[in-house]
Design a protein around this motif. Structure first.
Motif, PDB file in Angstrom:
ATOM      1  N   ARG A 125       0.839  -1.213   0.000  1.00  0.00           N
ATOM      2  CA  ARG A 125       0.000   0.000   0.000  1.00  0.00           C
ATOM      3  C   ARG A 125       0.869   1.256   0.000  1.00  0.00           C
ATOM      4  O   ARG A 125       0.632   2.198  -0.762  1.00  0.00           O
ATOM      5  N   GLU A 126       1.874   1.265   0.867  1.00  0.00           N
ATOM      6  CA  GLU A 126       2.758   2.429   0.955  1.00  0.00           C
ATOM      7  C   GLU A 126       3.587   2.584  -0.319  1.00  0.00           C
ATOM      8  O   GLU A 126       3.790   3.703  -0.792  1.00  0.00           O
ATOM      9  N   ALA A 127       4.056   1.484  -0.885  1.00  0.00           N
ATOM     10  CA  ALA A 127       4.854   1.555  -2.114  1.00  0.00           C
ATOM     11  C   ALA A 127       4.031   2.115  -3.264  1.00  0.00           C
ATOM     12  O   ALA A 127       4.513   2.958  -4.038  1.00  0.00           O
ATOM     13  N   ILE A 128       2.792   1.681  -3.383  1.00  0.00           N
ATOM     14  CA  ILE A 128       1.915   2.202  -4.443  1.00  0.00           C
ATOM     15  C   ILE A 128       1.674   3.690  -4.226  1.00  0.00           C
ATOM     16  O   ILE A 128       1.775   4.486  -5.167  1.00  0.00           O
ATOM     17  N   THR A 129       1.387   4.081  -3.001  1.00  0.00           N
ATOM     18  CA  THR A 129       1.157   5.502  -2.686  1.00  0.00           C
ATOM     19  C   THR A 129       2.376   6.344  -3.057  1.00  0.00           C
ATOM     20  O   THR A 129       2.247   7.394  -3.704  1.00  0.00           O
ATOM     21  N   GLU A 130       3.551   5.896  -2.652  1.00  0.00           N
ATOM     22  CA  GLU A 130       4.770   6.660  -2.938  1.00  0.00           C
ATOM     23  C   GLU A 130       5.099   6.663  -4.422  1.00  0.00           C
ATOM     24  O   GLU A 130       5.568   7.667  -4.959  1.00  0.00           O
ATOM     25  N   CYS A 131       4.847   5.561  -5.097  1.00  0.00           N
ATOM     26  CA  CYS A 131       5.083   5.494  -6.538  1.00  0.00           C
ATOM     27  C   CYS A 131       4.144   6.469  -7.260  1.00  0.00           C
ATOM     28  O   CYS A 131       4.566   7.162  -8.195  1.00  0.00           O
ATOM     29  N   GLU A 132       2.897   6.521  -6.821  1.00  0.00           N
ATOM     30  CA  GLU A 132       1.935   7.453  -7.440  1.00  0.00           C
ATOM     31  C   GLU A 132       2.324   8.902  -7.167  1.00  0.00           C
ATOM     32  O   GLU A 132       2.077   9.771  -8.010  1.00  0.00           O
ATOM     33  N   LYS A 133       2.929   9.202  -6.029  1.00  0.00           N
ATOM     34  CA  LYS A 133       3.413  10.562  -5.745  1.00  0.00           C
ATOM     35  C   LYS A 133       4.580  10.919  -6.663  1.00  0.00           C
ATOM     36  O   LYS A 133       4.648  12.020  -7.211  1.00  0.00           O
ATOM     37  N   ALA A 134       5.512   9.975  -6.793  1.00  0.00           N
ATOM     38  CA  ALA A 134       6.711  10.237  -7.588  1.00  0.00           C
ATOM     39  C   ALA A 134       6.425  10.238  -9.089  1.00  0.00           C
ATOM     40  O   ALA A 134       7.081  10.957  -9.847  1.00  0.00           O
ATOM     41  N   TYR A 135       5.466   9.406  -9.515  1.00  0.00           N
ATOM     42  CA  TYR A 135       5.152   9.232 -10.931  1.00  0.00           C
ATOM     43  C   TYR A 135       3.641   9.308 -11.120  1.00  0.00           C
ATOM     44  O   TYR A 135       2.990   8.305 -11.398  1.00  0.00           O
TER      45      TYR A 135
END
Length: 153
Positions: free
Chosen positions: A99-109
């Motif tokens: 969940r956190e990885a998806i959230t951070e990936c969506e922020k970065a990209y």
């Protein structure tokens, strides 16, 4: 099942880690991927300097980690090196990490699909986060894998 432990999310570039923090993260990855899974492969693959590194921490203790990156300018962002400490398995940290990885990936990209290379036996786990297979099964480092994609949101 044990309750999810309290954690904080820490996301940084490689050069922002202290030597001890970097050692702990790389040691966990080697312990999980190379030693536990008996997979001889180049864990230190030269890509880490280009990645964002996500860690779930409980105080100074590393619970789980993943890396987020875009391997090439024309490629989709990727989540990789997803690892949960063997001492903390069965506590839903894998779900929290994703969940956190998806959230951070969506922020970065933002507004981009996300890819990952899943160990084949974990397809159902990644499908629970809306990842869909986009390749046939293949062998990578002696382990069956499948490429998966999560559409942009």
């Amino acid at each position: 099942m044990t309750a999810l432990p309290a954690y904080i999310v820490d996301v940084r570039r490689l050069d922002q880690f202290s030597a001890i923090e970097l050692y702990d993260m790389l040691k966990m990855r080697v312990d999980v991927f190379v030693v536990e899974q008996e997979c001889a492969y180049p864990e230190l693959d030269g890509n880490d300097p280009e990645c964002l590194h996500l860690r779930l921490m409980n105080g100074p203790e590393l619970l789980a980690c993943a890396r987020l990156w875009r391997p090439q300018a024309d490629a989709n962002p990727r989540i990789g090196r997803v690892a949960v400490s063997p001492d903390h398995r069965g506590k839903r940290l894998g779900e929290a990490l994703m969940r956190e990885a998806i959230t951070e990936c969506e922020k970065a990209y933002p507004n981009e699909p996300i890819e990952l290379s899943a160990q084949a036996h974990l397809q159902r786990f990644y499908a629970s986060f809306d990842f869909k297979p986009i390749s046939d099964e293949y062998i990578e480092d002696g382990i069956p894998h499948v490429d998966m994609l999560r559409d942009a949101r």
